[in-house]
Design a protein around this motif. Structure first.
Motif, short mmCIF file in Angstrom:
data_model
loop_
_atom_site.label_atom_id
_atom_site.label_comp_id
_atom_site.label_asym_id
_atom_site.label_seq_id
_atom_site.Cartn_x
_atom_site.Cartn_y
_atom_site.Cartn_z
N GLU A 29 0.81 -1.22 0.00
CA GLU A 29 0.00 0.00 0.00
C GLU A 29 0.84 1.27 0.00
N ASP A 30 1.90 1.33 0.83
CA ASP A 30 2.71 2.55 0.90
C ASP A 30 3.47 2.79 -0.41
N VAL A 31 3.88 1.72 -1.07
CA VAL A 31 4.56 1.85 -2.37
C VAL A 31 3.55 2.26 -3.43
N ARG A 32 2.37 1.65 -3.40
CA ARG A 32 1.33 1.94 -4.39
C ARG A 32 0.95 3.42 -4.36
N GLN A 33 0.93 4.03 -3.16
CA GLN A 33 0.56 5.43 -3.05
C GLN A 33 1.60 6.35 -3.68
N CYS A 34 2.86 5.90 -3.72
CA CYS A 34 3.94 6.71 -4.28
C CYS A 34 4.21 6.41 -5.75
N PHE A 35 3.66 5.31 -6.24
CA PHE A 35 3.98 4.85 -7.59
C PHE A 35 3.39 5.79 -8.64
N LEU A 36 4.21 6.09 -9.65
CA LEU A 36 3.77 6.92 -10.77
C LEU A 36 4.15 6.20 -12.06
N GLN A 37 3.17 5.76 -12.83
CA GLN A 37 3.43 5.05 -14.08
C GLN A 37 3.89 6.05 -15.14
N LEU A 38 5.05 5.79 -15.72
CA LEU A 38 5.57 6.65 -16.78
C LEU A 38 5.45 5.93 -18.11
N SER A 39 5.65 6.65 -19.19
CA SER A 39 5.57 6.05 -20.52
C SER A 39 6.76 6.51 -21.35
N CYS A 40 6.90 5.90 -22.48
CA CYS A 40 8.01 6.18 -23.39
C CYS A 40 7.70 7.45 -24.19
N ASP A 41 8.55 8.47 -24.04
CA ASP A 41 8.35 9.69 -24.81
C ASP A 41 9.13 9.62 -26.12
N GLU A 42 9.03 10.64 -26.93
CA GLU A 42 9.64 10.65 -28.26
C GLU A 42 11.17 10.53 -28.19
N ASP A 43 11.80 11.26 -27.26
CA ASP A 43 13.26 11.20 -27.13
C ASP A 43 13.73 9.82 -26.71
N THR A 44 13.00 9.20 -25.79
CA THR A 44 13.36 7.85 -25.36
C THR A 44 13.23 6.87 -26.52
N GLN A 45 12.17 7.01 -27.31
CA GLN A 45 11.99 6.12 -28.46
C GLN A 45 13.11 6.29 -29.47
N LYS A 46 13.55 7.53 -29.69
CA LYS A 46 14.68 7.78 -30.60
C LYS A 46 15.94 7.11 -30.07
N PHE A 47 16.17 7.22 -28.76
CA PHE A 47 17.33 6.58 -28.14
C PHE A 47 17.28 5.06 -28.34
N LEU A 48 16.13 4.45 -28.08
CA LEU A 48 15.99 3.01 -28.24
C LEU A 48 16.19 2.58 -29.69
N ASP A 49 15.63 3.34 -30.63
CA ASP A 49 15.82 3.03 -32.05
C ASP A 49 17.29 3.09 -32.43
N ASN A 50 18.01 4.08 -31.91
CA ASN A 50 19.44 4.21 -32.17
C ASN A 50 20.20 3.02 -31.58
N CYS A 51 19.81 2.58 -30.38
CA CYS A 51 20.44 1.42 -29.76
C CYS A 51 20.24 0.17 -30.61
N PHE A 52 19.02 -0.03 -31.10
CA PHE A 52 18.75 -1.19 -31.95
C PHE A 52 19.61 -1.15 -33.20
N GLU A 53 19.73 0.03 -33.80
CA GLU A 53 20.54 0.17 -35.02
C GLU A 53 22.00 -0.15 -34.73
N GLN A 54 22.55 0.40 -33.65
CA GLN A 54 23.95 0.18 -33.32
C GLN A 54 24.23 -1.26 -32.90
N SER A 55 23.23 -1.96 -32.39
CA SER A 55 23.45 -3.34 -31.97
C SER A 55 23.76 -4.25 -33.16
N GLU A 56 23.47 -3.80 -34.35
CA GLU A 56 23.74 -4.59 -35.55
C GLU A 56 25.12 -4.28 -36.15
N TRP A 57 25.84 -3.32 -35.61
CA TRP A 57 27.14 -2.96 -36.16
C TRP A 57 28.20 -3.93 -35.64
N LEU A 58 28.65 -4.82 -36.48
CA LEU A 58 29.58 -5.88 -36.07
C LEU A 58 30.90 -5.32 -35.56
#
Length: 82
Positions: A29-58
């Motif tokens: 209960e005490d954790v639930r009262q403090c919990f704030l659900q966040l979501s993926c914003d545009e900058d975070t999505q760009k970062f993740l897309d860049n990570c996926f792209e770089q993961s393919e660079w041998l």
């Protein structure tokens, strides 16, 4: 894991938000009262897309493996990962 994430990124029908949903009823209960659900914003999505792209660079992956092995002789893994 990377293949799963690539599949998720490529699959426009998959709801990425569901991967990060928290069952708030499973929280105390005490954790639930403090919990704030966040979501993926545009900058975070760009970062993740860049990570996926770089993961393919041998050459980059080889360089990281060599650098990690060398630096691991002098530093902790946490410090090497930055």
């Amino acid at each position: 894991m990377i293949r799963f994430l690539e599949q998720c990124s490529a699959d426009s029908e998959m709801d990425i938000e569901k991967m990060y949903e928290v069952d708030e009823l499973a929280l105390e209960e005490d954790v639930r009262q403090c919990f704030l659900q966040l979501s993926c914003d545009e900058d975070t999505q760009k970062f993740l897309d860049n990570c996926f792209e770089q993961s393919e660079w041998l050459i980059t992956q080889i360089w990281h493996a060599v650098a990690k092995s060398f630096l691991g002789m002098f530093m902790t893994q946490t410090s090497v990962n930055g």
